[in-house]
Write a protein that holds these residues in place. Sequence first.
Motif, PDB file in Angstrom:
ATOM      1  N   TYR D 136       0.969  -1.131   0.060  1.00  0.00           N
ATOM      2  CA  TYR D 136       0.029   0.218   0.365  1.00  0.00           C
ATOM      3  C   TYR D 136       0.725   0.582   0.294  1.00  0.00           C
ATOM      4  CZ  TYR D 136      -2.993  -3.580   1.229  1.00  0.00           C
ATOM      5  OH  TYR D 136      -3.974  -5.088   1.555  1.00  0.00           O
ATOM      6  N   LEU D 137       2.448   1.019  -0.484  1.00  0.00           N
ATOM      7  CA  LEU D 137       2.445   2.454  -0.110  1.00  0.00           C
ATOM      8  C   LEU D 137       3.636   2.414  -1.358  1.00  0.00           C
ATOM      9  CD1 LEU D 137       5.095   1.501   3.708  1.00  0.00           C
ATOM     10  CD2 LEU D 137       3.264   2.638   3.259  1.00  0.00           C
ATOM     11  N   SER D 138       3.072   3.438  -1.738  1.00  0.00           N
ATOM     12  CA  SER D 138       3.581   3.973  -2.802  1.00  0.00           C
ATOM     13  C   SER D 138       4.970   4.101  -3.362  1.00  0.00           C
ATOM     14  CB  SER D 138       3.010   5.914  -2.978  1.00  0.00           C
ATOM     15  OG  SER D 138       4.249   6.576  -2.236  1.00  0.00           O
ATOM     16  N   GLU D 139       5.834   3.912  -2.112  1.00  0.00           N
ATOM     17  CA  GLU D 139       6.977   4.499  -2.746  1.00  0.00           C
ATOM     18  C   GLU D 139       8.214   2.284  -2.433  1.00  0.00           C
ATOM     19  OE1 GLU D 139       6.534   5.721   0.281  1.00  0.00           O
ATOM     20  OE2 GLU D 139       7.898   8.598  -0.397  1.00  0.00           O
ATOM     21  N   ALA D 140       7.036   1.222  -1.828  1.00  0.00           N
ATOM     22  CA  ALA D 140       7.680   0.622  -2.190  1.00  0.00           C
ATOM     23  C   ALA D 140       7.170  -0.249  -3.567  1.00  0.00           C
ATOM     24  CB  ALA D 140       6.584  -0.398  -1.326  1.00  0.00           C
ATOM     25  N   ASN D 141       5.956   0.260  -4.829  1.00  0.00           N
ATOM     26  CA  ASN D 141       5.410   0.085  -5.908  1.00  0.00           C
ATOM     27  C   ASN D 141       6.440   1.218  -6.934  1.00  0.00           C
ATOM     28  OD1 ASN D 141       3.392  -0.994  -4.988  1.00  0.00           O
ATOM     29  ND2 ASN D 141       1.909   0.748  -4.741  1.00  0.00           N
ATOM     30  N   LEU D 142       7.309   1.751  -5.697  1.00  0.00           N
ATOM     31  CA  LEU D 142       8.528   2.945  -6.540  1.00  0.00           C
ATOM     32  C   LEU D 142       9.573   1.882  -6.961  1.00  0.00           C
ATOM     33  CD1 LEU D 142       8.921   5.980  -8.432  1.00  0.00           C
ATOM     34  CD2 LEU D 142       9.896   6.042  -6.295  1.00  0.00           C
ATOM     35  N   LEU D 143      10.448   1.208  -5.921  1.00  0.00           N
ATOM     36  CA  LEU D 143      10.867   0.729  -5.784  1.00  0.00           C
ATOM     37  C   LEU D 143      10.570  -0.686  -6.614  1.00  0.00           C
ATOM     38  CD1 LEU D 143      12.377   0.263  -1.600  1.00  0.00           C
ATOM     39  CD2 LEU D 143      13.712   1.393  -4.020  1.00  0.00           C
ATOM     40  N   MET D 144       9.680  -1.613  -6.934  1.00  0.00           N
ATOM     41  CA  MET D 144       9.140  -2.522  -7.632  1.00  0.00           C
ATOM     42  C   MET D 144       9.130  -1.881  -9.008  1.00  0.00           C
ATOM     43  SD  MET D 144       9.034  -4.854  -5.758  1.00  0.00           S
ATOM     44  CE  MET D 144       8.374  -5.915  -5.981  1.00  0.00           C
ATOM     45  N   ARG D 145       8.665  -1.145  -9.263  1.00  0.00           N
ATOM     46  CA  ARG D 145       9.042  -0.937 -10.294  1.00  0.00           C
ATOM     47  C   ARG D 145       9.523  -0.756 -11.082  1.00  0.00           C
ATOM     48  NH1 ARG D 145       5.132   4.043 -10.643  1.00  0.00           N
ATOM     49  NH2 ARG D 145       5.170   3.926  -8.788  1.00  0.00           N
ATOM     50  N   SER D 146      10.778   0.201 -10.270  1.00  0.00           N
ATOM     51  CA  SER D 146      12.226   0.031 -10.615  1.00  0.00           C
ATOM     52  C   SER D 146      12.896  -1.444 -11.038  1.00  0.00           C
ATOM     53  CB  SER D 146      12.498   1.268  -9.880  1.00  0.00           C
ATOM     54  OG  SER D 146      12.577   2.414  -9.740  1.00  0.00           O
ATOM     55  N   LEU D 147      12.269  -2.324  -9.905  1.00  0.00           N
ATOM     56  CA  LEU D 147      13.310  -3.756  -9.888  1.00  0.00           C
ATOM     57  C   LEU D 147      12.569  -4.302 -10.985  1.00  0.00           C
ATOM     58  CD1 LEU D 147      13.774  -4.523  -5.969  1.00  0.00           C
ATOM     59  CD2 LEU D 147      15.727  -4.485  -7.825  1.00  0.00           C
ATOM     60  N   LYS D 148      11.239  -4.200 -11.504  1.00  0.00           N
ATOM     61  CA  LYS D 148      10.609  -4.403 -12.171  1.00  0.00           C
ATOM     62  C   LYS D 148      11.380  -4.567 -13.905  1.00  0.00           C
ATOM     63  CE  LYS D 148       6.961  -6.517 -10.866  1.00  0.00           C
ATOM     64  NZ  LYS D 148       4.970  -6.572 -10.839  1.00  0.00           N
ATOM     65  N   ALA D 149      11.431  -3.387 -13.781  1.00  0.00           N
ATOM     66  CA  ALA D 149      12.364  -2.510 -15.252  1.00  0.00           C
ATOM     67  C   ALA D 149      13.808  -2.956 -15.386  1.00  0.00           C
ATOM     68  CB  ALA D 149      11.716  -1.301 -15.240  1.00  0.00           C
ATOM     69  N   SER D 150      13.984  -3.019 -13.904  1.00  0.00           N
ATOM     70  CA  SER D 150      15.580  -3.438 -14.467  1.00  0.00           C
ATOM     71  C   SER D 150      15.630  -4.677 -14.365  1.00  0.00           C
ATOM     72  CB  SER D 150      16.698  -3.000 -13.641  1.00  0.00           C
ATOM     73  OG  SER D 150      15.799  -3.041 -12.161  1.00  0.00           O
TER      74      SER D 150
END
Lengths: 281, 281, 281, 281
Positions: D136-150
């Motif tokens: 639910y934390l937007s920061e966690a989503n941001l981190l996950m998206r970055s990791l997914k993209a890389s």
Amino acid sequence: MESSSTRSPLQERLYDIIFGFDSVAGRRFDLVLIVLILSSVLVVLLDSVSSIPLHYHRYFFWLEMLFTLFFTVEYLVRIYCSPKPREYILSFYGVIDFLSIVPVYLSFFFPAAQGMLLLRILRFFRILRVLRLMRYLSEANLLMRSLKASRRKILIFMVAICALTLIYGSLMYAVEGPENGFTSIPKSVYWAIVTITTVGYGDISPATPLGQALASLVMITGFAIISVPTGIVTAELANEMRKERSSLMCNHCERGGHDRNAKFCKHCGVELEDDTLVELS
Amino acid sequence: MESSSTRSPLQERLYDIIFGFDSVAGRRFDLVLIVLILSSVLVVLLDSVSSIPLHYHRYFFWLEMLFTLFFTVEYLVRIYCSPKPREYILSFYGVIDFLSIVPVYLSFFFPAAQGMLLLRILRFFRILRVLRLMRYLSEANLLMRSLKASRRKILIFMVAICALTLIYGSLMYAVEGPENGFTSIPKSVYWAIVTITTVGYGDISPATPLGQALASLVMITGFAIISVPTGIVTAELANEMRKERSSLMCNHCERGGHDRNAKFCKHCGVELEDDTLVELS
Amino acid sequence: MESSSTRSPLQERLYDIIFGFDSVAGRRFDLVLIVLILSSVLVVLLDSVSSIPLHYHRYFFWLEMLFTLFFTVEYLVRIYCSPKPREYILSFYGVIDFLSIVPVYLSFFFPAAQGMLLLRILRFFRILRVLRLMRYLSEANLLMRSLKASRRKILIFMVAICALTLIYGSLMYAVEGPENGFTSIPKSVYWAIVTITTVGYGDISPATPLGQALASLVMITGFAIISVPTGIVTAELANEMRKERSSLMCNHCERGGHDRNAKFCKHCGVELEDDTLVELS
Amino acid sequence: MESSSTRSPLQERLYDIIFGFDSVAGRRFDLVLIVLILSSVLVVLLDSVSSIPLHYHRYFFWLEMLFTLFFTVEYLVRIYCSPKPREYILSFYGVIDFLSIVPVYLSFFFPAAQGMLLLRILRFFRILRVLRLMRYLSEANLLMRSLKASRRKILIFMVAICALTLIYGSLMYAVEGPENGFTSIPKSVYWAIVTITTVGYGDISPATPLGQALASLVMITGFAIISVPTGIVTAELANEMRKERSSLMCNHCERGGHDRNAKFCKHCGVELEDDTLVELS
């Protein structure tokens, strides 16, 4: 900075010297303070070296008394001249100032107690007082702002790391077992932290082939993971630096993004003088 | 590059060869110099290996003499042909040049002194002379500029690290104590530095559960902190690279560093049109 | 891809299967090849484990023969169907392909020679053949381009690191001396590399207070320096990624910077179809 | 979030509490859950410490039973109130929820089996349930998206690292041999991973000069390579953060992710004017 109307000129003057950093006297005081703090820390350091002959330790004791006396006077003067003494006492640096003098006085009453040692370590928090003086450096502020901006991301990352080390540690406990040094799950978690942070003491290390394969997985994970906090801080820092660069506005056309050394506005061509180039925030 | 009027053509010619890097002779001299410096360093390296038979060391001695002789002649010629000899002698590389030859001569007068060894190590500063030749590489300049730009930030970071290792080190001294290898606060601070930089020799490592828990905290802190200098350098480097890419020069005042969207030269104020803003490379 | 006119249809067909990756047969061949390479590497790995019973090693021997036979046939077919056989043989992957089969044949003639072991290690270069298949992945190309772009900067950095470790290593040799494990300057330089890269085995570690202070300096230097290659690669990578993103051009208004999933040109509003959005390079 | 028409109000209410995080009750439930999960993990941790007196372990046993009972009830309620029970059971978190309770029940039937230990470790996967709440934390989503993209870039990098450690490991096996601890190629590869990730336990370390020279090469390679994953994640993260900041929404089609300089919506093609392009936060 608004002072109460009942403050005496002496209080005002002392405030400028002790808390301020604009006046010559204020900067000199800061310099003396840094030297005294570092000397005091050096004395505590040397005092702990048992190979230094005993009679030196007596000198260290008297030096320590002297430093503590000075810091006590400074602490009291800070309370006296602060416009809001209560606020100062409860502030981060007020607590540090207090904690760095109180252990010496307590050691008179409970000289040989075991818990005393840990308490005396508190004297070391003096070193944190040096950090107070770094507030005035714009670079320190930039670094602090970047770290503050990445605070929540780093925290989430830390939680993920803790979960990961718990799982890896318990797996290693099951695989290697007490006979190879992994005597309990907490100790195995300690090993996982030592490994994933790439510290690698080698006090505990896997001995079985399966354990070494699992350890390799932990290491490669750690290798990939180490990049995450770096990525967070770098991205925030680049962001903060970009902001700082673009915060100079031309007063004429009111557009920003100027370099600090620019002589002419790159948008409207007006000559940029000290009153034309305005810092935004 | 402006030479005094009293300089002879020989001086000019030697200057071009030894200090310059434009002419063919100058580049050949640089190549010979690099080979000689590296050979000389190799000889010093091998000379310290005691397992090499004794009669080889005699060869090493004579080779070292030869190299030193060459470097001495080179040093004197550099002074001779430099337009400002005083400036060269006191420059960073002038001092390095001097320090890398003087220990050999001193060793004739004080052959077996204990302090001699440390002095002879100075010969190793020869390797720094290789760095001089890297000045000419634009990449090296870019790196240097980035490091220079991040100098103050890195320094502040270093001060913070020192304060942190002092506090962690003294806490560990109180928690683990001399019986587990943490014999004094300085040694504990050494341990904290070994740990926070993720080196982790393992010569001192925590043995008690509380110590291991504290060490875990130190390591995770180190893990997060390692990102800060990286962030600083990366952000500065990206900044420098962006600047270099956009080396758009104003055709009027012939100064660069303009943004691509600039409408007026920020140095001379002339309006920048398509034929005024010239891309450099 | 232009084939000589004298090539037979069989050569063409084999070329498509072995070198290509567009056809179904080509991709199936690649898959089979990866499985065979990895199996062959696994056999070499297991063959070196002395705790595995002897009769297994006989199976390993026959498996190795089988793999080598297949790779030999593959190598000959590659030469046969390549449009420019000479070029293939002398290419990086051609040499790798050759080196990974020849040691097995040589081992028949010189079965027990000492140097044989090192030669047989060459079989391991087979694993590099896997990298060939990664060429087709655009991400691998992006990474390679970034590394290539930062090649010179990393090289300069390496030279600086070597100079630094030479100086630190020789200083440590003078400070600690042979009695603490620093038996020669080369060994001390090895210690400096172990320390500055934050590996920290702990096989050699400083024992004197002065040595530990110097080591702390080395570690903190290493801590700051570790940021430089990261900064270089990150900045180049961000640059390459930015380039890739902005290389899609609208065919109508001929302006770039579009996202790959954009449906309308953000500059002129024309609908972007497969033939409107043009990749630039 | 669309529920089937046959769901009872109780199911709806429970769904809001257990799966939701909008209502006060939902957030309270999450908090209780976190406390219970962490307590349960703590009990498993302490249970493995053999130095804790035996009668405490009995308490740990009953606490564990209690926690498992609660988690079992929670699991069943989750199935009951989920709109698509099948989907929940087969989801990542559904499997985790199941795996973290089943080992306790199995331990009743096979109390002393050897494989039991590994199975009981599964209880530790409970800690992963904490991660669910971080979604639910937007920061966690941001981190996950970055990791997914890389993700793909990191994978390619990992394959390259594996190939490199295989080659370095087998070279070291040939150079150092079993007498210096490099007893087999797999063990040498383990050493190469320990070294290249800069962990450096020191349980195996090169003893011969040639081995140390090769190890230095491995370390310096590792030092340069460590920058690649960092560069990947940093570049992706900076990209994601930039995107998030520029969350400019088209007022017509209500889709975001536009650049600030866009003139036409890239999704619906409408012309973007000041009142059409809305900043989201």
